[in-house]
Write a protein that holds these residues in place. Structure first.
Motif, PDB file in Angstrom:
ATOM      1  N   LEU A  83      24.278  32.206  19.878  1.00  0.00           N
ATOM      2  CA  LEU A  83      24.008  32.708  18.998  1.00  0.00           C
ATOM      3  C   LEU A  83      22.630  33.115  18.544  1.00  0.00           C
ATOM      4  O   LEU A  83      21.944  31.628  18.465  1.00  0.00           O
ATOM      5  CB  LEU A  83      25.364  31.685  18.069  1.00  0.00           C
ATOM      6  CG  LEU A  83      26.519  32.021  18.818  1.00  0.00           C
ATOM      7  CD1 LEU A  83      26.953  30.104  18.008  1.00  0.00           C
ATOM      8  CD2 LEU A  83      27.261  32.417  18.590  1.00  0.00           C
ATOM      9  N   SER A  84      23.358  33.890  16.928  1.00  0.00           N
ATOM     10  CA  SER A  84      21.783  33.928  16.405  1.00  0.00           C
ATOM     11  C   SER A  84      22.504  34.756  14.985  1.00  0.00           C
ATOM     12  O   SER A  84      22.789  35.109  14.546  1.00  0.00           O
ATOM     13  CB  SER A  84      20.933  35.636  16.802  1.00  0.00           C
ATOM     14  OG  SER A  84      19.608  35.422  16.611  1.00  0.00           O
ATOM     15  N   GLY A  85      21.355  33.441  14.038  1.00  0.00           N
ATOM     16  CA  GLY A  85      21.851  33.701  12.823  1.00  0.00           C
ATOM     17  C   GLY A  85      20.541  34.081  11.824  1.00  0.00           C
ATOM     18  O   GLY A  85      19.347  34.137  11.904  1.00  0.00           O
ATOM     19  N   HIS A  86      20.629  35.081  11.121  1.00  0.00           N
ATOM     20  CA  HIS A  86      19.707  35.180  10.158  1.00  0.00           C
ATOM     21  C   HIS A  86      19.899  35.242   8.277  1.00  0.00           C
ATOM     22  O   HIS A  86      21.698  35.985   8.420  1.00  0.00           O
ATOM     23  CB  HIS A  86      19.362  36.552  10.313  1.00  0.00           C
ATOM     24  CG  HIS A  86      18.103  36.983   8.885  1.00  0.00           C
ATOM     25  ND1 HIS A  86      16.777  35.987   9.220  1.00  0.00           N
ATOM     26  CD2 HIS A  86      18.029  37.589   8.028  1.00  0.00           C
ATOM     27  CE1 HIS A  86      16.113  36.777   8.317  1.00  0.00           C
ATOM     28  NE2 HIS A  86      16.926  37.183   7.599  1.00  0.00           N
ATOM     29  N   THR A  87      19.780  34.435   7.440  1.00  0.00           N
ATOM     30  CA  THR A  87      20.458  34.702   6.231  1.00  0.00           C
ATOM     31  C   THR A  87      19.405  34.745   5.294  1.00  0.00           C
ATOM     32  O   THR A  87      18.539  34.083   5.308  1.00  0.00           O
ATOM     33  CB  THR A  87      20.424  33.603   5.405  1.00  0.00           C
ATOM     34  OG1 THR A  87      22.270  33.396   6.971  1.00  0.00           O
ATOM     35  CG2 THR A  87      21.526  33.322   4.536  1.00  0.00           C
ATOM     36  N   ASP A  97      23.828  38.219   5.305  1.00  0.00           N
ATOM     37  CA  ASP A  97      24.202  37.048   6.536  1.00  0.00           C
ATOM     38  C   ASP A  97      24.430  37.923   7.313  1.00  0.00           C
ATOM     39  O   ASP A  97      25.135  39.040   7.417  1.00  0.00           O
ATOM     40  CB  ASP A  97      24.683  36.254   5.627  1.00  0.00           C
ATOM     41  CG  ASP A  97      25.403  35.273   6.450  1.00  0.00           C
ATOM     42  OD1 ASP A  97      24.299  34.395   6.978  1.00  0.00           O
ATOM     43  OD2 ASP A  97      26.162  34.425   6.224  1.00  0.00           O
ATOM     44  N   ARG A  98      23.536  37.260   8.512  1.00  0.00           N
ATOM     45  CA  ARG A  98      23.822  38.126   9.639  1.00  0.00           C
ATOM     46  C   ARG A  98      24.356  37.223  10.689  1.00  0.00           C
ATOM     47  O   ARG A  98      23.381  36.294  11.272  1.00  0.00           O
ATOM     48  CB  ARG A  98      23.000  38.861  10.233  1.00  0.00           C
ATOM     49  CG  ARG A  98      23.821  40.277  11.351  1.00  0.00           C
ATOM     50  CD  ARG A  98      21.689  40.804  11.853  1.00  0.00           C
ATOM     51  NE  ARG A  98      21.059  40.038  12.457  1.00  0.00           N
ATOM     52  CZ  ARG A  98      19.495  39.735  11.610  1.00  0.00           C
ATOM     53  NH1 ARG A  98      19.538  40.887  10.818  1.00  0.00           N
ATOM     54  NH2 ARG A  98      18.316  39.948  13.183  1.00  0.00           N
ATOM     55  N   LEU A  99      24.784  37.197  11.574  1.00  0.00           N
ATOM     56  CA  LEU A  99      25.404  36.286  13.176  1.00  0.00           C
ATOM     57  C   LEU A  99      25.402  36.871  14.407  1.00  0.00           C
ATOM     58  O   LEU A  99      26.656  38.196  13.739  1.00  0.00           O
ATOM     59  CB  LEU A  99      26.433  35.732  12.565  1.00  0.00           C
ATOM     60  CG  LEU A  99      26.655  34.373  13.918  1.00  0.00           C
ATOM     61  CD1 LEU A  99      25.658  33.195  14.287  1.00  0.00           C
ATOM     62  CD2 LEU A  99      28.136  33.880  13.585  1.00  0.00           C
ATOM     63  N   GLU A 100      25.052  37.116  15.218  1.00  0.00           N
ATOM     64  CA  GLU A 100      24.802  37.989  16.481  1.00  0.00           C
ATOM     65  C   GLU A 100      24.954  37.028  17.007  1.00  0.00           C
ATOM     66  O   GLU A 100      24.627  35.978  17.496  1.00  0.00           O
ATOM     67  CB  GLU A 100      23.622  38.540  16.960  1.00  0.00           C
ATOM     68  CG  GLU A 100      23.205  39.648  15.444  1.00  0.00           C
ATOM     69  CD  GLU A 100      22.300  40.538  15.988  1.00  0.00           C
ATOM     70  OE1 GLU A 100      21.364  40.032  17.127  1.00  0.00           O
ATOM     71  OE2 GLU A 100      21.101  41.092  15.673  1.00  0.00           O
ATOM     72  N   ALA A 101      26.256  37.041  18.407  1.00  0.00           N
ATOM     73  CA  ALA A 101      26.171  36.816  19.567  1.00  0.00           C
ATOM     74  C   ALA A 101      26.340  36.880  21.229  1.00  0.00           C
ATOM     75  O   ALA A 101      26.871  38.682  20.679  1.00  0.00           O
ATOM     76  CB  ALA A 101      28.072  35.947  19.244  1.00  0.00           C
TER      77      ALA A 101
END
Length: 152
Positions: A83-87, A97-101
């Motif tokens: 998981l990779s997240g960016h806020t 707000d972004r979340l990648e799997a």
């Protein structure tokens, strides 16, 4: 006297260095796990939006897509998800707000248990018996643990 001590010191160092020159024979034993879980996964894919000129072609494409989705689910169970997240914040307010799997891995030994239509979607059920995976792994890599070491 100093020369004799140098010779004795040289012999002691030489003898210590020779200790690593012994030959050895290593016996290995293969370890098996106590139990083997069976993993199950289901993949779904809609039929209508699939590319194709006929309903049969769309159905076949949905079948393939559902199988790939089921494999993805198995890979998630075996390897986990990255998981990779960016806020981003602007004045203490979340503006982006972004979340990648992501999942990556190799699945060997899975069996298709069932493929069927559910409404306007296609479903594929897969099963991965970890005993079968273990047997495939053993046949390829032959992992070993040291059982006994004999020096001579």
């Amino acid at each position: 006297m100093l020369r004799q001590m140098g010779i004795i010191l040289g012999l002691v160092i030489g003898a210590a260095g020779c200790s690593s020159m012994y030959d050895k024979h290593v016996e290995y034993a293969i370890e098996q796990p106590d139990n083997y879980p069976v993993l199950k996964a289901v993949g779904y894919a809609p039929i209508a939006p699939q590319p194709g000129e006929s309903a049969e072609q769309k159905s076949l494409m949905a079948m393939k897509a559902s199988k790939i989705e089921a494999y993805r689910e198995l890979a998630e169970q075996v390897y986990g998800q990255q998981l990779s997240g960016h806020t981003e914040l602007a004045q203490a307010i979340a503006s982006n707000d972004r979340l990648e799997a992501k999942v990556q891995g190799v699945i060997r030994g899975a069996k298709v248990m069932s493929s069927y239509v559910v409404g306007d979607s296609y479903a594929t059920e897969l099963e991965l018996d970890m005993k079968r995976v273990y047997d495939l792994y053993i046949s390829e890599t032959k992992p070993r643990k040291i059982k006994k070491v004999s020096y001579y």
